[in-house]
Enzyme design. Structure first.
Site, short mmCIF file in Angstrom:
data_model
loop_
_atom_site.label_atom_id
_atom_site.label_comp_id
_atom_site.label_asym_id
_atom_site.label_seq_id
_atom_site.Cartn_x
_atom_site.Cartn_y
_atom_site.Cartn_z
N LYS A 1 54.95 -27.17 -17.89
CA LYS A 1 54.96 -26.37 -16.57
C LYS A 1 53.40 -26.13 -16.19
O LYS A 1 53.04 -26.17 -14.86
CB LYS A 1 55.74 -25.19 -17.00
CG LYS A 1 57.13 -25.66 -16.80
CD LYS A 1 58.10 -24.18 -17.31
CE LYS A 1 59.41 -25.10 -17.72
NZ LYS A 1 60.28 -23.90 -18.27
N GLN B 281 60.01 -17.67 -20.38
CA GLN B 281 60.44 -19.09 -21.32
C GLN B 281 61.63 -18.62 -21.94
O GLN B 281 61.66 -17.53 -22.88
CB GLN B 281 59.45 -19.62 -21.91
CG GLN B 281 59.92 -21.00 -22.52
CD GLN B 281 60.38 -21.96 -21.39
OE1 GLN B 281 59.55 -22.06 -20.41
NE2 GLN B 281 61.43 -22.70 -21.86
N ASP C 60 63.23 -18.94 -11.23
CA ASP C 60 64.03 -19.59 -11.93
C ASP C 60 65.52 -19.22 -11.48
O ASP C 60 66.64 -19.79 -12.17
CB ASP C 60 64.09 -18.96 -13.51
CG ASP C 60 63.38 -19.92 -14.47
OD1 ASP C 60 63.37 -21.17 -14.27
OD2 ASP C 60 63.11 -19.62 -15.81
#
Ligand code: NAD
Length: 287
Positions: free
Chosen positions: A52, A96, A119
């Site tokens: 990322k 994460q 997200d």
């Protein structure tokens, strides 16, 4: 049989975003920023975060990664997220997953400002998605929809079987398909007879994490097969949940692993961050 090439499409999307960022820079404007929080030592999570970061650099985004120790407390993690909520250089925030088991994932995800929730895991965004309203959509299912669109595949009216029902993959995937007017069947670990469901589907989308779960005799001739699964073999090779060699002989379209849904997920993260940037800068401009 046609391969749904997520790698090629993701490259195209990443190039388009980097062109937009160059334009912003040329106008003397701030570039979009992505904040990532990584807790602990999980090797797969470290790899994903590095990928990322690398893509952020490629498109010209600011990338801030906070790496916290495995024994980080809930309070420390909440404070890290809150600092990113307040940081005007950060448009998107990603924690994460999975978090170490002593941490309360739900509380952490709910602490992210929904306007920076790139997200799409905050219940605010998920609720809006289910209602068919504008929202941040989780990157993996969003990537699947973009990939289908690129190949002219419209889910409208198709019988779709989604295998896997997690909050980050299967459930939002099912919601997106339903919003596209597909007829959706969702299967999970307690489904009695998986084959009975997959075999009658025009499109099978699987995100479980079990190598070889979907076999040739489980899909009908000409079906579209999308493999979200990622399984690392002992020799380091990455494979999906579909027995690709045999299933691909039967279907009309199929995603490879790697090179299918995976790269699309990262491209969608960049897209969502750019969207958050435009939303946030626009709202500031009008204040
Ligand atoms: P998860 O463990 O949270 O959920 C797995 C789901 O599969 C559950 O709903 C469970 O009920 C179901 N399941 C388990 N065994 C099953 C079986 N035998 N038959 C039917 N259903 C079964 O996992 P997740 O986070 O949703 O991830 C799923 C897979 O997708 C993993 O392999 C993960 O690595 C991969 N993934 C890939 C991407 C990507 O970018 N390609 C992104 C996220 C997750």
């Amino acid at each position: 049989m046609t391969i749904l090439d997520g790698k090629a499409l993701s490259e195209k999307i990443v190039d388009e975003i980097s062109t937009q960022v160059k334009r912003l820079k040329a106008q003397g404007r701030r570039v979009p920023g992505l904040g990532v929080v990584l807790v602990g030592d999980d090797p797969a999570s470290h790899t994903y975060v590095k990928m990322k970061e690398k893509t952020c650099q490629r498109v010209g985004f600011l990338s801030k990664v906070v790496r916290l120790q495995e024994n980080t407390t809930q309070k420390e993690l909440l404070n890290t997220v809150r600092a990113m909520n307040e940081d005007d250089t950060i448009d998107g925030i990603l924690v994460q997953l999975p978090l170490p088991p002593h941490l309360d994932t739900t509380e952490i995800l709910e602490s992210i400002n929904p306007s920076k929730d790139v997200d799409g895991f905050h219940p605010y965004n998920f609720g809006r998605l289910v209602q068919g309203l504008e929202s941040f959509v989780p990157c993996t299912p969003l990537g699947v929809i973009e990939l289908l669109k690129e190949y002219g595949i419209d889910p409208k009216g198709l019988d779709c079987c989604v295998v896997g029902a997690s909050n980050i993959v299967g459930k939002p995937m099912a919601a997106l398909l339903l919003n596209s007017f597909a007829t959706v069947d969702v299967c999970h670990i307690y489904t009695k007879d998986l084959k009975r469901h997959t075999l009658c589907a025009d499109m099978v989308i699987v995100g479980v994490g079990k190598k070889g779960l979907i076999k040739e005799d489980m899909v009908k001739e000409g079906a579209i097969v999308v493999d979200i699964g990622i399984n690392k073999l002992s020799n380091g090779k990455i494979v999906g949940d579909v027995d690709f060699d045999n299933v691909s002989k039967k279907c009309s379209y199929i995603t490879p692993v790697p090179g299918g849904v995976g790269p699309m997920t990262i491209a969608m993260l960049m897209k969502n961050t750019l969207k958050a940037y435009y939303n946030l800068t626009r709202s500031k401009d009008t204040v």
